[in-house]
Structures are given as C-alpha cells and as structure tokens.
Design a protein around this motif. Sequence first.
Motif, PDB file in Angstrom:
ATOM      1  N   GLU A  55       0.905  -1.207  -0.293  1.00 37.98           N
ATOM      2  CA  GLU A  55       0.262  -0.013  -0.049  1.00 37.98           C
ATOM      3  C   GLU A  55       0.844   1.337  -0.242  1.00 37.98           C
ATOM      4  O   GLU A  55       0.406   2.304  -0.434  1.00 37.98           O
ATOM      5  CB  GLU A  55      -1.055  -0.152   1.061  1.00 37.98           C
ATOM      6  CG  GLU A  55      -2.433   0.067   0.817  1.00 37.98           C
ATOM      7  CD  GLU A  55      -2.904   0.319  -0.721  1.00 37.98           C
ATOM      8  OE1 GLU A  55      -2.529   1.021  -0.993  1.00 37.98           O
ATOM      9  OE2 GLU A  55      -3.019  -1.278  -1.716  1.00 37.98           O
ATOM     10  N   ASN A  56       2.082   1.455   0.847  1.00 42.42           N
ATOM     11  CA  ASN A  56       2.867   2.426   0.839  1.00 42.42           C
ATOM     12  C   ASN A  56       3.287   2.454  -0.601  1.00 42.42           C
ATOM     13  O   ASN A  56       4.055   3.823  -0.882  1.00 42.42           O
ATOM     14  CB  ASN A  56       3.890   2.022   2.210  1.00 42.42           C
ATOM     15  CG  ASN A  56       4.765   2.949   2.572  1.00 42.42           C
ATOM     16  OD1 ASN A  56       5.175   3.632   1.195  1.00 42.42           O
ATOM     17  ND2 ASN A  56       4.749   3.877   3.609  1.00 42.42           N
ATOM     18  N   SER A  57       3.982   1.460  -1.000  1.00 43.75           N
ATOM     19  CA  SER A  57       4.702   1.910  -2.297  1.00 43.75           C
ATOM     20  C   SER A  57       3.966   2.189  -3.885  1.00 43.75           C
ATOM     21  O   SER A  57       4.162   2.839  -4.204  1.00 43.75           O
ATOM     22  CB  SER A  57       5.045  -0.035  -2.610  1.00 43.75           C
ATOM     23  OG  SER A  57       6.798   0.134  -3.553  1.00 43.75           O
ATOM     24  N   ARG A  58       2.526   1.550  -3.280  1.00 46.69           N
ATOM     25  CA  ARG A  58       1.507   1.815  -4.056  1.00 46.69           C
ATOM     26  C   ARG A  58       1.133   3.188  -4.403  1.00 46.69           C
ATOM     27  O   ARG A  58       0.946   4.184  -4.908  1.00 46.69           O
ATOM     28  CB  ARG A  58       0.442   1.229  -4.038  1.00 46.69           C
ATOM     29  CG  ARG A  58      -0.555   0.628  -5.109  1.00 46.69           C
ATOM     30  CD  ARG A  58      -1.538   0.204  -4.577  1.00 46.69           C
ATOM     31  NE  ARG A  58      -2.190  -1.333  -5.214  1.00 46.69           N
ATOM     32  CZ  ARG A  58      -2.341  -0.960  -6.587  1.00 46.69           C
ATOM     33  NH1 ARG A  58      -2.430  -0.454  -7.670  1.00 46.69           N
ATOM     34  NH2 ARG A  58      -2.515  -2.093  -6.955  1.00 46.69           N
ATOM     35  N   ALA A  59       1.352   3.959  -2.835  1.00 49.45           N
ATOM     36  CA  ALA A  59       0.685   5.765  -2.815  1.00 49.45           C
ATOM     37  C   ALA A  59       2.735   6.398  -3.691  1.00 49.45           C
ATOM     38  O   ALA A  59       2.029   7.231  -4.129  1.00 49.45           O
ATOM     39  CB  ALA A  59       0.700   5.514  -1.517  1.00 49.45           C
ATOM     40  N   TYR A  60       3.956   5.740  -3.431  1.00 41.20           N
ATOM     41  CA  TYR A  60       5.084   6.535  -3.559  1.00 41.20           C
ATOM     42  C   TYR A  60       4.949   6.349  -4.966  1.00 41.20           C
ATOM     43  O   TYR A  60       4.990   7.334  -5.424  1.00 41.20           O
ATOM     44  CB  TYR A  60       6.166   5.825  -3.060  1.00 41.20           C
ATOM     45  CG  TYR A  60       6.826   5.782  -3.074  1.00 41.20           C
ATOM     46  CD1 TYR A  60       7.954   7.149  -2.790  1.00 41.20           C
ATOM     47  CD2 TYR A  60       8.080   4.951  -4.862  1.00 41.20           C
ATOM     48  CE1 TYR A  60       9.293   7.920  -3.357  1.00 41.20           C
ATOM     49  CE2 TYR A  60       8.808   5.420  -4.903  1.00 41.20           C
ATOM     50  CZ  TYR A  60       9.781   7.178  -4.401  1.00 41.20           C
ATOM     51  OH  TYR A  60      10.347   7.137  -5.383  1.00 41.20           O
ATOM     52  N   HIS A  61       4.655   5.430  -5.576  1.00 39.94           N
ATOM     53  CA  HIS A  61       4.338   5.127  -7.751  1.00 39.94           C
ATOM     54  C   HIS A  61       3.624   5.870  -7.922  1.00 39.94           C
ATOM     55  O   HIS A  61       3.481   6.995  -8.983  1.00 39.94           O
ATOM     56  CB  HIS A  61       3.832   3.408  -7.900  1.00 39.94           C
ATOM     57  CG  HIS A  61       5.377   2.853  -8.012  1.00 39.94           C
ATOM     58  ND1 HIS A  61       6.234   2.737  -6.293  1.00 39.94           N
ATOM     59  CD2 HIS A  61       6.553   2.783  -8.364  1.00 39.94           C
ATOM     60  CE1 HIS A  61       7.080   1.741  -6.505  1.00 39.94           C
ATOM     61  NE2 HIS A  61       7.225   2.066  -7.322  1.00 39.94           N
ATOM     62  N   ALA A  62       2.409   5.966  -7.350  1.00 39.36           N
ATOM     63  CA  ALA A  62       1.294   6.703  -7.912  1.00 39.36           C
ATOM     64  C   ALA A  62       1.616   8.438  -7.907  1.00 39.36           C
ATOM     65  O   ALA A  62       0.871   9.035  -8.499  1.00 39.36           O
ATOM     66  CB  ALA A  62      -0.028   6.696  -6.770  1.00 39.36           C
ATOM     67  N   LYS A  63       2.116   8.558  -7.063  1.00 42.57           N
ATOM     68  CA  LYS A  63       2.825   9.879  -6.768  1.00 42.57           C
ATOM     69  C   LYS A  63       3.698   9.933  -7.442  1.00 42.57           C
ATOM     70  O   LYS A  63       4.060  11.594  -8.483  1.00 42.57           O
ATOM     71  CB  LYS A  63       3.705  10.113  -5.772  1.00 42.57           C
ATOM     72  CG  LYS A  63       2.474  11.230  -4.450  1.00 42.57           C
ATOM     73  CD  LYS A  63       3.719  11.781  -3.525  1.00 42.57           C
ATOM     74  CE  LYS A  63       2.900  11.281  -2.150  1.00 42.57           C
ATOM     75  NZ  LYS A  63       3.328  11.143  -0.828  1.00 42.57           N
ATOM     76  N   LEU A  64       4.702   9.242  -7.853  1.00 41.08           N
ATOM     77  CA  LEU A  64       5.840   9.839  -9.200  1.00 41.08           C
ATOM     78  C   LEU A  64       4.994   9.753 -10.606  1.00 41.08           C
ATOM     79  O   LEU A  64       5.675  10.303 -11.235  1.00 41.08           O
ATOM     80  CB  LEU A  64       6.492   8.299  -9.759  1.00 41.08           C
ATOM     81  CG  LEU A  64       7.992   7.374  -8.691  1.00 41.08           C
ATOM     82  CD1 LEU A  64       7.745   6.313  -9.143  1.00 41.08           C
ATOM     83  CD2 LEU A  64       8.291   8.970  -8.510  1.00 41.08           C
ATOM     84  N   LEU A  65       3.610   9.296 -10.823  1.00 40.73           N
ATOM     85  CA  LEU A  65       2.802  10.133 -12.312  1.00 40.73           C
ATOM     86  C   LEU A  65       1.761  11.228 -12.080  1.00 40.73           C
ATOM     87  O   LEU A  65       2.167  11.706 -12.997  1.00 40.73           O
ATOM     88  CB  LEU A  65       1.502   9.409 -12.401  1.00 40.73           C
ATOM     89  CG  LEU A  65       2.336   6.918 -11.946  1.00 40.73           C
ATOM     90  CD1 LEU A  65       0.642   6.170 -12.460  1.00 40.73           C
ATOM     91  CD2 LEU A  65       2.796   6.643 -13.786  1.00 40.73           C
ATOM     92  N   THR A  66       2.352  11.577 -11.305  1.00 43.37           N
ATOM     93  CA  THR A  66       1.327  13.650 -10.870  1.00 43.37           C
ATOM     94  C   THR A  66       2.346  14.051 -11.751  1.00 43.37           C
ATOM     95  O   THR A  66       1.541  15.059 -12.684  1.00 43.37           O
ATOM     96  CB  THR A  66       1.998  14.026  -9.628  1.00 43.37           C
ATOM     97  OG1 THR A  66       1.088  13.025  -8.664  1.00 43.37           O
ATOM     98  CG2 THR A  66       0.471  15.052  -9.216  1.00 43.37           C
ATOM     99  N   PRO A  67       3.291  14.595 -12.185  1.00 46.05           N
ATOM    100  CA  PRO A  67       4.415  15.359 -12.623  1.00 46.05           C
ATOM    101  C   PRO A  67       3.945  15.719 -14.266  1.00 46.05           C
ATOM    102  O   PRO A  67       4.059  15.531 -15.147  1.00 46.05           O
ATOM    103  CB  PRO A  67       5.479  15.557 -12.413  1.00 46.05           C
ATOM    104  CG  PRO A  67       5.764  13.813 -11.634  1.00 46.05           C
ATOM    105  CD  PRO A  67       4.679  13.947 -10.577  1.00 46.05           C
ATOM    106  N   LEU A  68       4.034  13.462 -14.968  1.00 47.16           N
ATOM    107  CA  LEU A  68       3.950  13.254 -16.110  1.00 47.16           C
ATOM    108  C   LEU A  68       1.933  13.190 -16.295  1.00 47.16           C
ATOM    109  O   LEU A  68       2.117  13.548 -17.622  1.00 47.16           O
ATOM    110  CB  LEU A  68       4.312  11.510 -15.955  1.00 47.16           C
ATOM    111  CG  LEU A  68       5.176  10.945 -15.341  1.00 47.16           C
ATOM    112  CD1 LEU A  68       5.428   9.526 -15.791  1.00 47.16           C
ATOM    113  CD2 LEU A  68       6.703  11.780 -15.566  1.00 47.16           C
ATOM    114  N   LYS A  69       0.951  12.713 -15.395  1.00 50.51           N
ATOM    115  CA  LYS A  69      -0.116  13.825 -15.898  1.00 50.51           C
ATOM    116  C   LYS A  69      -0.094  14.933 -16.396  1.00 50.51           C
ATOM    117  O   LYS A  69      -0.449  15.463 -17.132  1.00 50.51           O
ATOM    118  CB  LYS A  69      -0.829  13.475 -14.955  1.00 50.51           C
ATOM    119  CG  LYS A  69      -1.164  12.143 -14.772  1.00 50.51           C
ATOM    120  CD  LYS A  69      -2.202  11.260 -13.462  1.00 50.51           C
ATOM    121  CE  LYS A  69      -2.307  10.310 -13.022  1.00 50.51           C
ATOM    122  NZ  LYS A  69      -2.627   9.883 -12.011  1.00 50.51           N
TER     123      LYS A  69
END
Length: 138
Positions: A55-69
């Motif tokens: 769950e923690n890792s998922r949240a971290y990876h989701a955040k990685l996508l924010t600037p790309l969006k």
Amino acid sequence: MYKRILVGYDGSKAGKKAFDNAIALAAKDKAELYVLTVVRPPEIGDDVEGEAVIENSRAYHAKLLTPLKRQVSAKDVKGHFEVAVGHPAEQIIFYADRHEVDLIVVGDRGRSKFVRLLLGSVSKQVVQYAGRAVLVVR
Ligand SMILES: Nc1ncnc2c1ncn2[C@@H]1O[C@H](COP(=O)(O)OP(=O)(O)OP(=O)(O)O)[C@@H](O)[C@H]1O
Ligand SMILES: [Mg+2]
C-alpha cells in the motif's frame, strides 16, 4: 504510425528519458499514451505487513505519476496511467497485450545502483519476451 504507445516508468533518470521519448512520439503521431509503473511486492513478511508495504509503495508510485500527468495534458495527448503490482517485465508485457499497444518504450537502465550490464533486466526481458515493437532509450 503508432496508435497506442506504452512506457514503463520507474522514476529513474533513464525512465524519465523513456517517458520524454514516448510523449514526443505520441504527440507527433496523435497516439494514446499508456504510462505504467510497477510495484514489486516484498519477498518477506507476513500477510498483514506485506499488504501495508504494498500500500505504501503503491502510494509512492502513484505520486511518481503526478508530474507526468501534467506534461501529458499540456501536450494535448490522451493519457492512461496505472500502478500495477508484480514483476515489472511481466506486468509491462501483460499490460501491453491487454491494451494491444503498438510500441513499448523503456529506458536502458533503471533504479538499480549496480551498473553491471549495458541493459537492465527489465528492459532485457521486455525486448526478449514482448511480441511487439520495443524501443529502448539510451
Ligand atoms: N518497476 C517498474 N515499472 C515500470 N517500468 C519499469 C520498472 N522497472 C524498470 N522499468 C523500465 O525498464 C527500464 C530499465 O530498467 P531496469 O529495471 O531493467 O534496469 P536497472 O534497474 O538498472 O537494472 P535491474 O532492475 O535489472 O537491476 C526503465 O528505464 C523503465 O523504463
Ligand atoms: Mg530495475
């Protein structure tokens, strides 16, 4: 030429370069862009702990996508973003098959600290096992 382009993104410098190439190609060809980041499940730990780590890792990876969006909407490209859990190369290939993408873009290296080979294991396996075009960005 390409209608659906998938890029594997791990947040590394090479992964960013792969994304930059993929978005440029998508903008040029008016293709849809699929951005996938894969969380590796922990190898040890009981079920409850494992779930929390994922769950923690998922949240971290989701955040990685924010600037790309932001970049994708600025370029007026149709983007799809997903965080998957599993083996990175396997998930990339599985996702590519599911969405019938024409091109998979990956970087030559990733987040690994050890530069032993010219090609990371994820890009190597994607080239080897994906039954579609693969662009390895250096
Ligand atoms: N977890 C991941 N999710 C999505 N794409 C990934 C992931 N890991 C790697 N990739 C893609 O594969 C490319 C190459 O990374 P790879 O992991 O093969 O190299 P590495 O980390 O240097 O080596 P290794 O992981 O084999 O120790 C990255 O630039 C990225 O495009
Ligand atoms: Mg790696």
